[in-house]
Write a protein that holds these residues in place. Structure first.
Motif, mmCIF file in Angstrom:
data_model
loop_
_atom_site.group_PDB
_atom_site.id
_atom_site.type_symbol
_atom_site.label_atom_id
_atom_site.label_comp_id
_atom_site.label_asym_id
_atom_site.label_seq_id
_atom_site.Cartn_x
_atom_site.Cartn_y
_atom_site.Cartn_z
ATOM 1 N N GLU A 45 0.924 -1.132 -0.030
ATOM 2 C CA GLU A 45 -0.065 -0.126 -0.017
ATOM 3 C C GLU A 45 0.830 1.242 -0.142
ATOM 4 O O GLU A 45 1.626 1.440 0.971
ATOM 5 C CB GLU A 45 -0.948 0.053 1.282
ATOM 6 C CG GLU A 45 -1.844 -1.079 1.041
ATOM 7 C CD GLU A 45 -2.944 -1.233 2.443
ATOM 8 O OE1 GLU A 45 -2.482 -1.874 3.521
ATOM 9 O OE2 GLU A 45 -3.915 -0.475 2.388
ATOM 10 N N LYS A 49 -2.219 5.887 -1.869
ATOM 11 C CA LYS A 49 -3.151 4.999 -1.668
ATOM 12 C C LYS A 49 -3.530 3.807 -2.786
ATOM 13 O O LYS A 49 -4.535 3.119 -2.905
ATOM 14 C CB LYS A 49 -4.585 5.696 -1.357
ATOM 15 C CG LYS A 49 -4.562 6.589 -0.040
ATOM 16 C CD LYS A 49 -5.943 6.901 0.330
ATOM 17 C CE LYS A 49 -5.836 7.972 1.589
ATOM 18 N NZ LYS A 49 -6.727 8.197 2.209
ATOM 19 N N ASN A 79 -12.870 6.795 -2.339
ATOM 20 C CA ASN A 79 -12.846 5.690 -2.163
ATOM 21 C C ASN A 79 -13.881 4.673 -2.385
ATOM 22 O O ASN A 79 -14.101 3.508 -1.846
ATOM 23 C CB ASN A 79 -12.259 5.183 -0.810
ATOM 24 C CG ASN A 79 -10.993 5.674 -0.445
ATOM 25 O OD1 ASN A 79 -10.089 5.674 -1.261
ATOM 26 N ND2 ASN A 79 -10.883 6.086 0.878
#
Length: 163
Positions: A45, A49, A79
């Motif tokens: 990660e 992001k 997201n």
């Protein structure tokens, strides 16, 4: 004097054996001199992001690069799944290379061969408006023999040049 000579002979014999042992441990051909690549599988990660899940290798300088099969996901600002871009397929030296499928944020999908992060080889591109192209690609452009079909299945086939 003979004692000194014996000691110096003993030392030189010992050093000779050490040098010989060191020579035996040295690789004899160029390939074995290279740092062995460490292959692994993991989830990475990044600070921006972006997420990568898949195979990787570790280079001589310690860097890890995507290599083998894996999936990379580029998140959206909120997201959500809508508008997310992702690629799943083959990697070589940290670049999309081999067969893979890329889902673009606008809904377009490319399924086919890649070289150095570009559509290259045979592939199919599906546009969100229903149009599609199936054929050869060179350096991210429709190039070579292919067929373009619109949403009504009307098609144009032949040689495509420069996209």
């Amino acid at each position: 004097m003979s004692k000194v000579t014996k000691k110096s002979n003993a030392k030189s014999k010992g050093k000779g054996k050490q040098k010989q042992a060191a020579k035996e441990k040295e690789p004899t051909d160029e390939k074995t001199k290279e740092f062995p690549e460490i292959i692994g599988f993991g989830k990475f990660e990044f600070q921006n992001k972006i997420v990568y899940i898949g195979s990787y290798k570790q280079l001589k300088d310690g860097r890890k690069v995507r290599d083998g099969y894996g999936k990379i996901i580029h998140p959206t600002n909120d997201n959500s799944d809508y508008g997310r871009e992702y690629y799943e397929g083959e990697w070589k030296d940290d670049k999309m290379c081999g067969f893979g499928i890329y889902h673009y944020s606008n809904g377009d999908v490319y399924e086919g061969e890649w070289l150095d992060d570009m559509h290259h080889g045979f592939g199919k591109y599906f546009f969100t408006d229903g149009n599609r192209y199936e054929g050869e690609w060179k350096f991210h452009k429709m190039e070579g023999t292919g067929k373009y079909l619109d949403m009504n299945n009307l098609g144009w086939g032949g040689e495509f040049r420069n996209g």
